[in-house]
Design a protein around this motif. Structure first.
Motif, PDB file in Angstrom:
ATOM      1  N   ASP A   9       0.872  -1.179   0.000  1.00 58.03           N
ATOM      2  CA  ASP A   9       0.000   0.000   0.000  1.00 58.03           C
ATOM      3  C   ASP A   9       0.912   1.233   0.000  1.00 58.03           C
ATOM      4  N   SER A  10       0.993   1.899  -1.145  1.00 55.93           N
ATOM      5  CA  SER A  10       1.953   3.003  -1.278  1.00 55.93           C
ATOM      6  C   SER A  10       1.612   4.182  -0.356  1.00 55.93           C
ATOM      7  N   GLN A  11       0.350   4.286   0.054  1.00 59.60           N
ATOM      8  CA  GLN A  11      -0.034   5.366   0.980  1.00 59.60           C
ATOM      9  C   GLN A  11       0.508   5.099   2.386  1.00 59.60           C
ATOM     10  N   LYS A  12       0.515   3.832   2.747  1.00 56.56           N
ATOM     11  CA  LYS A  12       0.963   3.491   4.118  1.00 56.56           C
ATOM     12  C   LYS A  12       2.468   3.242   4.208  1.00 56.56           C
ATOM     13  N   GLY A  59       1.978  -1.762   8.508  1.00 57.81           N
ATOM     14  CA  GLY A  59       0.906  -2.651   8.035  1.00 57.81           C
ATOM     15  C   GLY A  59       0.593  -2.428   6.563  1.00 57.81           C
ATOM     16  N   ALA A  60       1.646  -2.137   5.803  1.00 60.73           N
ATOM     17  CA  ALA A  60       1.430  -1.786   4.395  1.00 60.73           C
ATOM     18  C   ALA A  60       1.634  -2.958   3.450  1.00 60.73           C
ATOM     19  N   VAL A  61       2.195  -4.058   3.968  1.00 60.52           N
ATOM     20  CA  VAL A  61       2.560  -5.169   3.076  1.00 60.52           C
ATOM     21  C   VAL A  61       1.564  -6.310   3.196  1.00 60.52           C
ATOM     22  N   SER A  62       1.143  -6.774   2.045  1.00 61.50           N
ATOM     23  CA  SER A  62       0.252  -7.937   1.987  1.00 61.50           C
ATOM     24  C   SER A  62       0.877  -8.969   1.064  1.00 61.50           C
TER      25      SER A  62
END
Ligand SMILES: Cc1cc2nc3c(=O)[nH]c(=O)nc-3n(C[C@H](O)[C@H](O)[C@H](O)COP(=O)(O)O)c2cc1C
Length: 272
Positions: A9-12, A59-62
């Motif tokens: 998530d580039s925003q996070k 918590g940006a990586v999935s």
């Protein structure tokens, strides 16, 4: 999009590089905009450990479609003193109540097994649970009858069981200890660590089960029965291509230990 569904998530993302540094096979790198990217052609080297998801402070990586918000958040670990008490007070239980562990507790024990470590994160162990006392009794009765017969006809094939000859002849269940449940762990022959993974899983299982107030016992005698009577592997459903690791008996304990043991010191040396 990639086969591993590695998504950021580039925003996070704070571009800290934690996921890149923590990736054991080193298949993540910093992209042009500072976002972590999967190195082209590296997917097969992923060990599916999910450290990238777990270590990200934002918590940006999935990965694999998992939402980091669904993970257990880090928090206080059990106090070392609690862990030490559990380790000291764990006892092998050879006396069980004749009743099943309740279904909820059984589910808790089974769910925990997804977290046990395996070599190269292989996670292809097979956990064969005897969930019901009636099934355990059927297995127990079949094995004990055959042991009794062998004790008379071919005792030399029984190895270490001979130590228990008098008790076996008296009809005592020295193998399964009257336990209502059994967990048989096996590993694929072609997995990286088939000799170790089942034992590690059972070590975790034992401590968690005892923290839930259950009795457990490692059971080499039961494991030996799988060599003596190969149909036992079929009975509990050990898959083709898998080899038996080890066996643990468990259930509601009928014995209580008001204190820990006082073991002899173990041999420890420092390497200089
Ligand atoms: C690998 C392994 C195999 C074992 N096999 C048996 C067994 O077949 N039957 C049994 O009653 N106990 C078995 N035990 C339990 C040990 O005998 C027990 O750990 C030992 O007597 C010390 O007791 P504690 O576990 O309460 O400290 C086994 C333990 C281990 C670690």
């Amino acid at each position: 999009m990639n086969g591993l569904k590695f998504e950021v998530d580039s925003q996070k993302c704070v571009r800290c590089g934690a996921c890149i540094r923590d990736c054991a096979p080193g298949i993540l790198a910093s992209g042009e905009d500072g976002l972590p990217v999967l190195l082209p052609g590296s997917e097969a080297r992923c060990t599916r450990c999910q450290h990238c998801l777990a270590v990200c402070p934002a918590g940006a990586v999935s990965i694999f479609g998992r939402n980091p918000a669904d993970s257990t958040p880090a928090g206080n670990l059990p106090e070392p003193e609690s862990m030490l008490r559990l380790i000291r007070l764990r006892r092998s239980c050879r006396s069980y109540q004749r009743k099943n562990v309740d279904a909820e507790t059984l589910d808790q024990l089974k769910s925990m097994l997804a977290w046990v470590p395996t070599g190269v994160n292989n996670h292809r162990l097979d956990f064969a649970f005897v969930d019901d006392l009636a099934v355990m009794d059927e297995i127990r009765n079949s094995v004990n009858a055959r042991i009794l017969e062998r004790m008379n006809s071919a005792p030399e094939t029984l190895g270490g069981l001979l130590r228990y000859r008098e008790q076996v002849l008296a009809g005592k269940d020295v193998i399964f200890r009257g336990a209502p449940h059994m967990l048989v762990v096996s590993a694929p022959e072609d997995s990286p660590c088939p000799a170790y993974d089942p034992t590690i899983a059972l070590s975790y299982f034992e401590l968690y089960a005892q923290s839930l107030g259950l009795g457990t016992v490692w059971c080499g005698l039961a494991a030996a029965m799988f060599s003596l009577f190969p149909d036992l592997g079929e009975r509990v459903g050990i898959p083709a291509g898998y080899r038996l690791g080890y066996v643990m008996l468990f259930g509601p304990a009928a014995v209580r230990y008001p204190r820990a043991t006082q073991p002899e010191p173990v041999r420890i040396h420092s390497v200089c």
